[in-house]
Every structure is written in structure tokens, then in C-alpha cells.
Design a protein around this motif. Structure first.
Motif, mmCIF file in Angstrom:
data_model
loop_
_atom_site.group_PDB
_atom_site.id
_atom_site.type_symbol
_atom_site.label_atom_id
_atom_site.label_comp_id
_atom_site.label_asym_id
_atom_site.label_seq_id
_atom_site.Cartn_x
_atom_site.Cartn_y
_atom_site.Cartn_z
ATOM 1 N N VAL A 283 -9.670 8.079 -18.565
ATOM 2 C CA VAL A 283 -10.962 8.079 -17.848
ATOM 3 C C VAL A 283 -11.526 9.489 -17.791
ATOM 4 N N MET A 284 -11.948 9.986 -18.946
ATOM 5 C CA MET A 284 -12.466 11.363 -18.967
ATOM 6 C C MET A 284 -13.917 11.404 -18.495
ATOM 7 N N ASN A 285 -14.173 10.832 -17.339
ATOM 8 C CA ASN A 285 -15.496 10.932 -16.727
ATOM 9 C C ASN A 285 -15.689 12.346 -16.185
ATOM 10 N N THR A 286 -16.951 12.747 -15.957
ATOM 11 C CA THR A 286 -17.165 14.135 -15.538
ATOM 12 C C THR A 286 -16.604 14.420 -14.143
ATOM 13 N N ASP A 287 -16.396 13.367 -13.348
ATOM 14 C CA ASP A 287 -15.788 13.579 -12.030
ATOM 15 C C ASP A 287 -14.275 13.743 -12.144
ATOM 16 N N ASN A 288 -13.724 13.499 -13.327
ATOM 17 C CA ASN A 288 -12.294 13.695 -13.527
ATOM 18 C C ASN A 288 -12.026 14.893 -14.428
ATOM 19 N N CYS A 289 -13.017 15.770 -14.538
ATOM 20 C CA CYS A 289 -12.900 16.961 -15.383
ATOM 21 C C CYS A 289 -12.938 18.173 -14.446
ATOM 22 N N THR A 290 -11.797 18.833 -14.268
ATOM 23 C CA THR A 290 -11.696 19.881 -13.248
ATOM 24 C C THR A 290 -12.263 21.219 -13.723
ATOM 25 N N ILE A 291 -12.670 22.003 -12.752
ATOM 26 C CA ILE A 291 -13.124 23.368 -13.006
ATOM 27 C C ILE A 291 -11.912 24.277 -13.255
ATOM 28 N N SER A 292 -10.799 23.974 -12.619
ATOM 29 C CA SER A 292 -9.583 24.789 -12.762
ATOM 30 C C SER A 292 -8.937 24.662 -14.133
ATOM 31 N N GLY A 293 -9.188 23.537 -14.823
ATOM 32 C CA GLY A 293 -8.513 23.281 -16.088
ATOM 33 C C GLY A 293 -7.211 22.518 -15.912
ATOM 34 N N GLU A 294 -7.027 21.929 -14.733
ATOM 35 C CA GLU A 294 -5.853 21.082 -14.523
ATOM 36 C C GLU A 294 -6.162 19.627 -14.878
ATOM 37 N N THR A 295 -5.143 18.922 -15.338
ATOM 38 C CA THR A 295 -5.243 17.471 -15.508
ATOM 39 C C THR A 295 -5.393 16.853 -14.126
ATOM 40 N N GLY B 74 0.820 -1.207 0.000
ATOM 41 C CA GLY B 74 0.000 0.000 0.000
ATOM 42 C C GLY B 74 0.852 1.255 0.000
ATOM 43 N N ALA B 75 0.290 2.352 -0.493
ATOM 44 C CA ALA B 75 1.001 3.631 -0.504
ATOM 45 C C ALA B 75 -0.004 4.773 -0.494
ATOM 46 N N VAL B 76 0.480 5.945 -0.122
ATOM 47 C CA VAL B 76 -0.354 7.151 -0.098
ATOM 48 C C VAL B 76 0.359 8.235 -0.906
ATOM 49 N N LEU B 77 -0.392 8.884 -1.777
ATOM 50 C CA LEU B 77 0.151 9.997 -2.549
ATOM 51 C C LEU B 77 -0.362 11.307 -1.966
ATOM 52 N N THR B 78 0.508 12.295 -1.834
ATOM 53 C CA THR B 78 0.023 13.630 -1.477
ATOM 54 C C THR B 78 -0.110 14.421 -2.762
ATOM 55 N N ARG B 79 -1.360 14.751 -3.075
ATOM 56 C CA ARG B 79 -1.656 15.442 -4.323
ATOM 57 C C ARG B 79 -1.923 16.918 -4.040
ATOM 58 N N VAL B 80 -1.373 17.763 -4.886
ATOM 59 C CA VAL B 80 -1.567 19.207 -4.749
ATOM 60 C C VAL B 80 -2.322 19.690 -5.982
ATOM 61 N N ALA B 81 -3.396 20.446 -5.766
ATOM 62 C CA ALA B 81 -4.236 20.859 -6.895
ATOM 63 C C ALA B 81 -4.711 22.291 -6.691
ATOM 64 N N ALA B 82 -4.952 22.987 -7.792
ATOM 65 C CA ALA B 82 -5.509 24.345 -7.716
ATOM 66 C C ALA B 82 -6.840 24.299 -6.984
ATOM 67 N N SER B 83 -7.552 23.189 -7.142
ATOM 68 C CA SER B 83 -8.682 22.814 -6.291
ATOM 69 C C SER B 83 -9.117 21.445 -6.772
ATOM 70 N N HIS B 84 -10.002 20.799 -6.023
ATOM 71 C CA HIS B 84 -10.539 19.519 -6.473
ATOM 72 C C HIS B 84 -11.979 19.663 -6.945
ATOM 73 N N LEU B 85 -12.376 20.884 -7.327
ATOM 74 C CA LEU B 85 -13.714 21.086 -7.879
ATOM 75 C C LEU B 85 -13.777 20.447 -9.260
ATOM 76 N N ARG B 86 -14.844 19.696 -9.482
ATOM 77 C CA ARG B 86 -14.993 19.009 -10.764
ATOM 78 C C ARG B 86 -16.355 19.330 -11.347
ATOM 79 N N VAL B 87 -16.556 18.933 -12.591
ATOM 80 C CA VAL B 87 -17.896 19.026 -13.173
ATOM 81 C C VAL B 87 -18.855 18.270 -12.258
ATOM 82 N N GLY B 88 -18.414 17.121 -11.762
ATOM 83 C CA GLY B 88 -19.260 16.296 -10.895
ATOM 84 C C GLY B 88 -19.646 16.961 -9.575
ATOM 85 N N THR B 89 -18.869 17.943 -9.111
ATOM 86 C CA THR B 89 -19.227 18.664 -7.883
ATOM 87 C C THR B 89 -20.489 19.493 -8.128
ATOM 88 N N PHE B 90 -20.609 20.019 -9.345
ATOM 89 C CA PHE B 90 -21.815 20.785 -9.706
ATOM 90 C C PHE B 90 -22.989 19.836 -9.958
#
Ligand code: AMP
Ligand code: MG
Length: 469
Positions: free
Chosen positions: A239-251, A166-182
Motif C-alpha cells: 500500500v504505497m499510498n502517499t500517507d504511507n510514505c514517510t519523511i524520515s525514510g522509514e518503512t 482485538g489487540a493494540v500495537l505500540t509502534r516506535v518511529a523516527a516520526s510519523h510525518l508523511r507525504v500526506g502530512t504536507f
């Protein structure tokens, strides 16, 4: 460990998330730490064992407000009314020395109320894959979440392949807001939450945007820029699902993704994408579909829905043209044309067709154009020569095609077989291939480690990346 938290998401209504701490792991050990990113975030890491405890989820750092975010999304076209962080915990946000607010999130940090059937964990392979590929994407100048740390947990986790570390990644993002959040609030008819989220997104990402339609326009522009940038480096998200499509425009979400070796428009890497929905060449079309889901969600907050639908439809209908323009700009730069016209589309498409027919290596073929040896990348050299006559004729009048091509065509991308070899080595505690990849990929336009430019041999080819993440 000093992390200068400045949290905003945690002040949103309780319906947006569930507060909970990461689940401690047996034996956290720091495998990788991104010093440059830490400096950008103003984080003082302190000693290694403390960093391992914090980024493994065993110690909640001072100022954190840990929570799992709620969202929904369309997965392979069907709507799932509730997803959410099933294996991630947002520790909080920091404002970097560049003035940018960013999320710090642990991924693989244990179960949450949104875990559904999952174990809330990640194994070492996908954690190191995301570390390397997201940092490579950043070095290529393409908007992306980043990797701050990778920690091994000392606990086995079970996947189809059997027991894995097992492992844990620390991810840094402009935000985690996605299309799916809306989507989640729109589908539930929670209009007030939808409005709160819209205002939050505007404030955080597009302060100049005028209301929900301004936000839609801004996200469309950012995502069109992102996806055409992927196309220009041969990247398949997978996996370009809407929950993997950010509002910030980040991958975001480096699951079954890959950079192509041999070029083909229909190339798919994900083992679960049987229909080729998210094939390389389908990505712009899928983006439009995803943005239409955002539009559909945003209009739910208007009194006059008819007028809102009309305006949103016009915005979405304008995206294909934006995509074409950006695609042309980026591919024209790859062949040395700085001010392309529509007529250049044919020249570029002809080259891609030749590459596809010959199974030429995408990265190396474009990179070879900067030098004089692109011909060698093709099996049908006569056909290439015919194309090259037209090409040379076209770039003759361009200001400095050489320089433009050199900065538009990377020498190195994270090739799938190298990632696979890196993971295999890490499984036997050899982190050198991981370090080597990171080193070379940090300067992708320079030929610092030519052996890493080589496409896979027949035996090295990794045909698919599995979703068993
Ligand atoms: P992804 O395909 O990684 O974008 O994930 C889709 C959804 O599945 C998200 O809600 C994830 O949090 C959830 N998920 C993926 N893997 C796991 C896991 N091992 N345990 C719990 N939830 C997971
Ligand atoms: Mg996801």
C-alpha cells in the motif's frame, strides 16, 4: 512505568492534531514486549500488568501528551482530503540513549475524529504480523518503524471473517510525518502551517537541509535508498499510498505486505490491489510518483511559484537515476560485485529473468549463490550454467565476493506462510511460533533455524494478504 517523554509535536499549532486519550479496553494482557527496544528508549517497564495497562491504552503514562495526527493522502492514486490517525494515538516522544528522538504510538487504540467509518481498532493477526515483520526489517538493516509491545484487549472486533480478538500495537518511529502530512496543508491552502511543518521536519530529520528544496532532496535520497533496499530483499509493501510514505525514510504500515517466495516482477499480495499498482516491480516508479506529490505540496509555500516548480521538477527528475544507481549497487552486492558498472545491470537482470521463468525462490536462490549450490534452485539448469560462466568470470577480479554475498543475502526472511501459521497459533493462545520467528529473524544472515528457510509447500502458500486489518 517510567517513560522519559520529551514531546515536540504536541507544541505545534492545534490545527495539526486532535488531543485525546486512547480508549480503555476490557482486559489488557501483554503478549509481547521488546526489551532491547525499551532499553534503547530508556523505558523502565516495571511490572507486567502495568505495562499491559499503558500499552493497551488503559493508563496514560506520566509525561504523555496523547493526540491523533492529521494528514491526507493519495490512496491508489486518488486524493483523499482527510485521513489522519483513525485508530492510532501518539503518546509522545522520547530521546533514546542513542540521542535519536522517536515517537511512541498506540495503534488500534480506539476511535478518533479521523476514524471515518472505521472502529479505531485492530485485530490480533495484523498486530502480530507488524510486530514480526517490522522487527525483521530492522534486523535486516533496513530503516523501519519498530514494535515495542503487543497487547490483547479482551474485546472482540468485527471484520469480514467474523468476530476476532482485538489487540493494540505500540509502534516506535523516527516520526510519523508523511507525504500526506504536507499534502493536507498544501491542498487547504494553509501556507503558514505548511511552513511550520517544513521547518519542523527539517529540524527533526535533516538539520543540514537548506529550506523546503533541501528537505525535498533529502527525502528523495532517503526514500530511494529505502525502496531499493526493499527490492533487494524481495519485499512488497502493498500500500504505497502517499500517507504511507514517510519523511524520515522509514518503512511504515505493514498491512498487506509480504516478502516474495517465488520471484516475479509483477507479484502482488494485497487482495485489494487488483490493478497491480503496487506490484513488486512497480515500487520504484510509484515512489517517484509519491515524491512528486511531496514536491507539489512543498512548492505551495513559495512566493515565486514558477521558479520553485522548476527547481522541484529538476529534483524529482533526478530520482530515477538515483534509484537505478542504488538498485545496481544493492543487487551487484548480492552477486558479489563490490564496484559495479552500468554493464553489470544486464548480468543481474538476466539472473532475475531466469528466476522469474523458473519461479525460483528469491531469498534462497541468492543465498545459495554464496555457497556453490545455486544451480539446484533452478529448473532450467543449463540456462543457469550459461549465466554462471559469465558471472564467475565477472567476480573473479572482485576483492572478496564471498564475504560481500554473505552479508548481502539473508538466509531467512519472514515468509508469509510462517506468519499465517504464527497468527493461527496465537489465535489458540500458542505464542511459541511468534517467539520462534522473532528469535530466528533477529539474526537473518545466520542459519539458526533452517526449517524456517523452506519456501511454502503447495498447501502452505498464502496467495494474498488481506486489508481487513
Ligand atoms: P492504512 O491503509 O492502514 O494506511 O489506513 C488508511 C487510513 O484509514 C488511515 O487514516 C487510518 O487511520 C484509517 N484506518 C484504517 N483502519 C481503521 C480502523 N479500523 N478504524 C479507523 N480508521 C482506520
Ligand atoms: Mg497508513
Amino acid at each position: 512505568m517510567l517513560i522519559p517523554f520529551d514531546n515536540s509535536y504536541a507544541s505545534l499549532p492545534e490545527g495539526f492534531f486532535t488531543r485525546l486519550d486512547p480508549t480503555p479496553v476490557k482486559e489488557p494482557r501483554l503478549l509481547a514486549f521488546n526489551d532491547d527496544l525499551a532499553a534503547l528508549l530508556g523505558i523502565e517497564a516495571g511490572d507486567l500488568s502495568e505495562a499491559a495497562r499503558v500499552f493497551g491504552g488503559n493508563a496514560v503514562p506520566q509525561g504523555a501528551a496523547p493526540l491523533a495526527q492529521l494528514y491526507a493522502g493519495h490512496q491508489f492514486g486518488s486524493y483523499n482530503p482527510q485521513l489522519g490517525d483513525g485508530r492510532a494515538i501518539l503518546l509522545g516522544e522520547v530521546i533514546g540513549i542513542d540521542g535519536v528522538r522517536r515517537d511512541i504510538q498506540l495503534k488500534g487504540s480506539g476511535p478518533t475524529p479521523y476514524s471515518r467509518m472505521g472502529d479505531g481498532r485492530a485485530w490480533l493477526g495484523p498486530v502480530l504480523r507488524e510486530y514480526v515483520v517490522s522487527e525483521a526489517m530492522h534486523a535486516l538493516g533496513i530503516p523501519t518503524t519498530r514494535a515495542l509491545a503487543a497487547v490483547s484487549t479482551g474485546e472482540p472486533i468485527w471484520r469480514e471473517e467474523g468476530a476476532l480478538p482485538g489487540a493494540v500495537l505500540t509502534r516506535v518511529a523516527a516520526s510519523h510525518l508523511r507525504v500526506g502530512t504536507f499534502q493536507v496543508f498544501a491542498h487547504r491552502g494553509e501556507t503558514e502551517h505548511l511552513q511550520t511543518l517544513t521547518n519542523y521536519a527539517i529540524q527533526r530529520h535533516y538539520p543540514d537541509a537548506d529550506g523546503p528544496m533541501g528537505l525535498l532532496r533529502a527525502v528523495c535520497a532517503a526514500q530511494a535508498d529505502l525502496v531499493t533496499s526493499w527490492m533487494a530483499v524481495g519485499f512488497i509493501h502493498g500500500v504505497m499510498n502517499t500517507d504511507n510514505c514517510t519523511i524520515s525514510g522509514e518503512t511504515i504500515d505493514y498491512g498487506p505486505c509480504a516478502f516474495m517466495d517465488a520471484f516475479h516482477q509483477a507479484r502482488v499480495f494485497s487482495s485489494i490491489d487488483q490493478q497491480g499498482r503496487y506490484a513488486y516491480g512497480n515500487q520504484p516508479g510509484i515512489l517517484v510518483w509519491n515524491l512528486a506529490q511531496l514536491a507539489t505540496s512543498l512548492v505551495q509555500q513559495f512566493e515565486d511559484k514558477e521558479a520553485a516548480v522548476e527547481e522541484a521538477t529538476a529534483i524529482i527528475h533526478a530520482v530515477p537515476e538515483q534509484l537505478e544507481r542504488l538498485w545496481l549497487e544493492k543487487f551487484a552486492a548480492k552477486v558479489g560485485i563490490s564496484s559495479p558498472t552500468k554493464a553489470d545491470t544486464g548480468l543481474i537482470e538476466d539472473l532475475l529473468a531466469l528466476m522469474q521463468k523458473d519461479g525460483a525462490d528469491f531469498t534462497n536462490s541468492f543465498h545459495a549463490l554464496c555457497k556453490a549450490d545455486a544451480r539446484d534452485q533452478f529448473t532450467d539448469r543449463e540456462a543457469f550454467d550459461v549465466w554462471a560462466v559469465k558471472w564467475r568470470d565477472r567476480i573473479e577480479s572482485q576483492p572478496d565476493p564471498q564475504a560481500l554475498m554473505t552479508r548481502s543475502n539473508p538466509a531467512i526472511i519472514p515468509r508469509n506462510h510462517r506468519i499465517e501459521q504464527m497468527i493461527q497459533a496465537a489465535l489458540s493462545a500458542d505464542m511459541e511460533p511468534f517467539e520462534r520467528l522473532n528469535r530466528a529473524l533477529a539474526r537473518p544472515f545466520e542459519a539458526t533455524d533452517p526449517d524456517l528457510h523452506r519456501p511454502p509447500t503447495q498447501e502452505e502458500i498464502v496467495p494474498a494478504t488481506f486489508c481487513g486489518t
